[in-house]
Design a protein around this motif. Structure first.
Motif, PDB file in Angstrom:
ATOM      1  N   LYS A   1       1.295  -1.025  -0.331  1.00 11.17           N
ATOM      2  CA  LYS A   1      -0.291  -0.397   0.206  1.00 11.17           C
ATOM      3  C   LYS A   1       1.050   0.845  -0.110  1.00 11.17           C
ATOM      4  CE  LYS A   1      -4.122  -1.639   2.485  1.00 11.17           C
ATOM      5  NZ  LYS A   1      -4.580  -2.509   3.521  1.00 11.17           N
ATOM      6  N   SER A   2       2.330   0.956   0.306  1.00  9.42           N
ATOM      7  CA  SER A   2       3.231   2.517   0.151  1.00  9.42           C
ATOM      8  C   SER A   2       2.815   3.179  -1.544  1.00  9.42           C
ATOM      9  CB  SER A   2       4.583   1.557   0.433  1.00  9.42           C
ATOM     10  OG  SER A   2       5.382   2.765   0.293  1.00  9.42           O
ATOM     11  N   HIS A   3       2.883   4.095  -1.108  1.00  8.81           N
ATOM     12  CA  HIS A   3       3.325   4.911  -2.237  1.00  8.81           C
ATOM     13  C   HIS A   3       4.239   4.788  -2.966  1.00  8.81           C
ATOM     14  CE1 HIS A   3      -0.478   6.866  -0.370  1.00  8.81           C
ATOM     15  NE2 HIS A   3      -0.766   6.546  -1.538  1.00  8.81           N
ATOM     16  N   TYR A   4       5.527   4.891  -2.537  1.00  2.00           N
ATOM     17  CA  TYR A   4       6.934   5.027  -2.873  1.00  2.00           C
ATOM     18  C   TYR A   4       7.942   3.861  -2.951  1.00  2.00           C
ATOM     19  CZ  TYR A   4       6.235   9.664  -1.117  1.00  2.00           C
ATOM     20  OH  TYR A   4       5.897  11.036  -1.020  1.00  2.00           O
ATOM     21  N   ILE A   5       7.267   2.570  -2.332  1.00  2.00           N
ATOM     22  CA  ILE A   5       8.407   1.377  -2.082  1.00  2.00           C
ATOM     23  C   ILE A   5       7.472   0.765  -3.399  1.00  2.00           C
ATOM     24  CG2 ILE A   5       8.253  -0.956  -1.213  1.00  2.00           C
ATOM     25  CD1 ILE A   5       7.888   0.693   1.408  1.00  2.00           C
ATOM     26  N   ASN A   6       8.421   0.244  -4.434  1.00  2.00           N
ATOM     27  CA  ASN A   6       8.498   0.031  -5.417  1.00  2.00           C
ATOM     28  C   ASN A   6       9.273  -1.603  -6.221  1.00  2.00           C
ATOM     29  OD1 ASN A   6      10.245   0.613  -6.166  1.00  2.00           O
ATOM     30  ND2 ASN A   6       9.450   2.893  -7.630  1.00  2.00           N
ATOM     31  N   TRP A   7      10.109  -2.072  -4.582  1.00  2.00           N
ATOM     32  CA  TRP A   7      11.074  -2.879  -5.442  1.00  2.00           C
ATOM     33  C   TRP A   7      11.268  -3.936  -3.588  1.00  2.00           C
ATOM     34  CZ3 TRP A   7      14.959  -5.182  -3.077  1.00  2.00           C
ATOM     35  CH2 TRP A   7      15.874  -6.534  -3.319  1.00  2.00           C
ATOM     36  N   ILE A   8      10.594  -4.885  -3.206  1.00  2.00           N
ATOM     37  CA  ILE A   8      10.649  -4.978  -2.184  1.00  2.00           C
ATOM     38  C   ILE A   8      11.866  -7.282  -2.108  1.00  2.00           C
ATOM     39  CG2 ILE A   8       9.456  -6.434  -0.699  1.00  2.00           C
ATOM     40  CD1 ILE A   8       6.888  -5.001  -1.555  1.00  2.00           C
ATOM     41  N   GLY A   9      12.840  -6.911  -1.514  1.00  2.00           N
ATOM     42  CA  GLY A   9      13.465  -8.044  -0.676  1.00  2.00           C
ATOM     43  C   GLY A   9      12.778  -8.487   0.342  1.00  2.00           C
ATOM     44  N   ILE A  10      12.968  -9.643   0.268  1.00  2.00           N
ATOM     45  CA  ILE A  10      12.086 -10.590   1.799  1.00  2.00           C
ATOM     46  C   ILE A  10      13.817 -12.170   1.961  1.00  2.00           C
ATOM     47  CG2 ILE A  10      10.508 -12.393   2.292  1.00  2.00           C
ATOM     48  CD1 ILE A  10       8.573 -11.506   0.540  1.00  2.00           C
ATOM     49  N   ILE A  11      13.956 -11.159   2.846  1.00  2.00           N
ATOM     50  CA  ILE A  11      15.238 -12.249   3.595  1.00  2.00           C
ATOM     51  C   ILE A  11      14.522 -13.192   4.106  1.00  2.00           C
ATOM     52  CG2 ILE A  11      17.507 -12.152   4.643  1.00  2.00           C
ATOM     53  CD1 ILE A  11      17.337  -8.748   3.892  1.00  2.00           C
ATOM     54  N   GLY A  12      14.845 -14.061   3.839  1.00  2.00           N
ATOM     55  CA  GLY A  12      14.268 -16.042   4.854  1.00  2.00           C
ATOM     56  C   GLY A  12      15.027 -16.460   4.422  1.00  2.00           C
TER      57      GLY A  12
ATOM     58  N   LYS B   1       4.272  -4.598  -7.638  1.00  2.00           N
ATOM     59  CA  LYS B   1       5.646  -4.660  -7.157  1.00  2.00           C
ATOM     60  C   LYS B   1       6.573  -5.216  -7.065  1.00  2.00           C
ATOM     61  CE  LYS B   1       4.348  -1.453  -3.661  1.00  2.00           C
ATOM     62  NZ  LYS B   1       4.133   0.208  -3.849  1.00  2.00           N
ATOM     63  N   SER B   2       7.821  -5.399  -8.182  1.00  2.00           N
ATOM     64  CA  SER B   2       8.498  -6.233  -7.973  1.00  2.00           C
ATOM     65  C   SER B   2       9.640  -7.523  -6.722  1.00  2.00           C
ATOM     66  CB  SER B   2      10.126  -5.920  -8.228  1.00  2.00           C
ATOM     67  OG  SER B   2      10.499  -5.179  -9.651  1.00  2.00           O
ATOM     68  N   ILE B   3       9.855  -8.313  -6.087  1.00  2.00           N
ATOM     69  CA  ILE B   3       9.565  -9.103  -5.332  1.00  2.00           C
ATOM     70  C   ILE B   3      10.981 -10.056  -5.172  1.00  2.00           C
ATOM     71  CG2 ILE B   3       8.970 -10.670  -3.397  1.00  2.00           C
ATOM     72  CD1 ILE B   3       6.131  -9.554  -3.730  1.00  2.00           C
ATOM     73  N   GLU B   4      11.893 -10.382  -4.388  1.00  2.00           N
ATOM     74  CA  GLU B   4      12.999 -10.505  -4.371  1.00  2.00           C
ATOM     75  C   GLU B   4      13.124 -12.069  -3.235  1.00  2.00           C
ATOM     76  OE1 GLU B   4      15.482 -10.675  -7.445  1.00  2.00           O
ATOM     77  OE2 GLU B   4      14.720  -9.262  -8.586  1.00  2.00           O
ATOM     78  N   LEU B   5      13.536 -12.880  -3.420  1.00  2.00           N
ATOM     79  CA  LEU B   5      12.943 -13.740  -2.023  1.00  2.00           C
ATOM     80  C   LEU B   5      15.191 -13.678  -2.164  1.00  2.00           C
ATOM     81  CD1 LEU B   5      10.565 -16.998  -2.612  1.00  2.00           C
ATOM     82  CD2 LEU B   5      10.963 -14.470  -0.881  1.00  2.00           C
ATOM     83  N   ILE B   6      15.712 -13.424  -1.115  1.00  2.00           N
ATOM     84  CA  ILE B   6      17.182 -13.224  -0.758  1.00  2.00           C
ATOM     85  C   ILE B   6      17.301 -14.015  -0.103  1.00  2.00           C
ATOM     86  CG2 ILE B   6      18.827 -12.208   0.106  1.00  2.00           C
ATOM     87  CD1 ILE B   6      16.325  -9.961  -1.029  1.00  2.00           C
TER      88      ILE B   6
END
Ligand SMILES: Nc1ccn([C@@H]2O[C@H](COP(=O)(O)OP(=O)(O)OP(=O)(O)O)[C@@H](O)[C@H]2O)c(=O)n1
Ligand SMILES: C[C@](O)(CO)[C@H](O)COP(=O)(O)O
Length: 239
Positions: A40-51, A70-75
Motif C-alpha cells: 500500500k506504500s506509495h513509494y516502495i516499488n521493489w521488495i526484497g524478502i530475506i528468508g 511491485k517487484s519482489i525478490e527472495l534473498i
C-alpha cells in the motif's frame, strides 16, 4: 524506494516450531500483513524478502496469493539479523541509492509510516522510526544492582523502518564484519561509524511480535485498526 524485509529468524522467543512469521494473525500470516502494508506504500516499488531457503516455498505461496505490481525478490538470509541484512544489501539492484529496512516481525506498521520514512530518507544519510520510552529504565549490573537511571527524556525505543544511503550502510556493515561488531539494528552500525541517524516519529502500535503475548496484543491492535478502517469506508460510502 527499495525495501528489505528481514524474515529469516527462528522465532525462539515465540517458542514456535517454525519461523514465527508464518504464524497466523486474524487469518493471514504475520509476513502477509507486513507485505500488505508495503504494497500500500506509495513509494516502495521493489521488495526484497530475506528468508531461510526452507521457508521459501511458503513465502512463494504467500506472494502468489497477494495482488501487487511491485517487484519482489527472495534473498537467502544468515544466522543473525545483522548477517541477513548484510546479505540483503548485496542483493539490492546496483541503481538503489536509498533503502528502507523493515522487520517482517513488525507486521502492524502502517503504510503511512513506511511512506513517512521513504520521504525522509532521501533527505538524510540515515534514519529510524522510534517512540519515546514510557517506562523508567534502569541500568543493572551483573549482580542485579541498579547502576543508573537514565533521564527518560533522552530515551527512545528503536523500531523499524530504518532507512539509509545504500553506499554508506554497506560500508558500515563491512566495517562491522571486519571489527566483529554485533548489533541488533542497522542504526547501531551507523552510530559506531560516527554517522548521523535521524529519528522519525514511529507508531506505538508498531510492536515487534516476539513472544506469544505480543501475538495476542497484535491481534487486539489489528482488530481495532480494521474496525476503524471499516468505519471510515462506510462513512465514505455514506452508509
Ligand atoms: N537470522 C535472522 C534473525 C532474525 N531475522 C529477522 O529479524 C527480525 C527481528 O528479529 P526477531 O524478532 O528477534 O526474530 P527471530 O530471530 O525470529 O526471533 P528470536 O530472536 O526470538 O529467535 C525478524 O523479522 C526476523 O525474521 C532475520 O532476518 N535473520
Ligand atoms: C531492529 C529492531 O526491530 C529495532 O527495535 C530490533 O533491534 C531487532 O532486534 P532483535 O534482537 O532481533 O529482536
Amino acid at each position: 524506494m527499495y525495501l528489505l524485509i528481514p524474515a529469516a529468524g527462528m522465532g525462539r522467543r515465540m517458542g514456535s516450531q517454525r519461523n514465527k512469521l508464518l504464524l497466523t494473525l486474524l487469518g493471514k500470516s504475520l509476513l502477509s500483513w507486513t507485505l500488505e502494508a508495503a504494497f500500500k506504500s506509495h513509494y516502495i516499488n521493489w521488495i526484497g524478502i530475506i528468508g531461510q531457503p526452507v521457508d521459501f516455498p511458503d513465502f512463494q505461496k504467500m506472494i502468489s496469493g497477494l495482488s501487487t505490481n511491485k517487484s519482489i525478490e527472495l534473498i537467502e538470509g544468515g544466522s543473525t539479523r545483522q548477517e541477513s541484512v548484510y546479505k540483503g544489501l548485496q542483493a539490492l539492484p546496483p541503481e538503489a541509492e536509498q533503502v528502507l529496512i523493515h522487520d517482517g516481525a513488525r507486521c502492524l506498521a502502517t503504510p503511512e509510516l513506511l511512506d513517512r520514512c521513504a520521504e525522509e530518507v532521501v533527505k538524510c544519510p540515515g534514519l529510524i522510526a522510534a517512540v519515546p520510552v514510557k517506562d523508567t529504565i534502569k541500568v543493572v549490573d551483573s549482580s542485579g544492582l541498579i547502576q543508573d537511571t537514565p533521564d527518560r527524556r533522552n530515551l527512545w525505543a528503536a523500531q523499524t523502518p530504518q532507512g539509509f544511503e545504500v553506499k554508506l550502510l554497506k560500508e558500515c556493515h563491512e566495517k562491522g564484519r571486519q571489527l566483529g561488531w554485533e548489533v541488533t539494528d542497522d542504526a547501531a552500525l551507523f552510530e559506531k561509524c560516527g554517522l548521523p541517524v535521524k529519528v522519525v516519529a514511529g507508531e506505538e502500535t508498531n510492536l515487534k511480535v516476539t513472544t506469544p503475548v505480543d501475538l495476542r496484543v497484535a491481534e487486539f491492535i489489528l482488530t481495532e485498526a480494521l474496525k476503524k478502517e471499516e468505519g471510515r469506508s462506510k462513512k465514505e460510502e455514506g452508509v
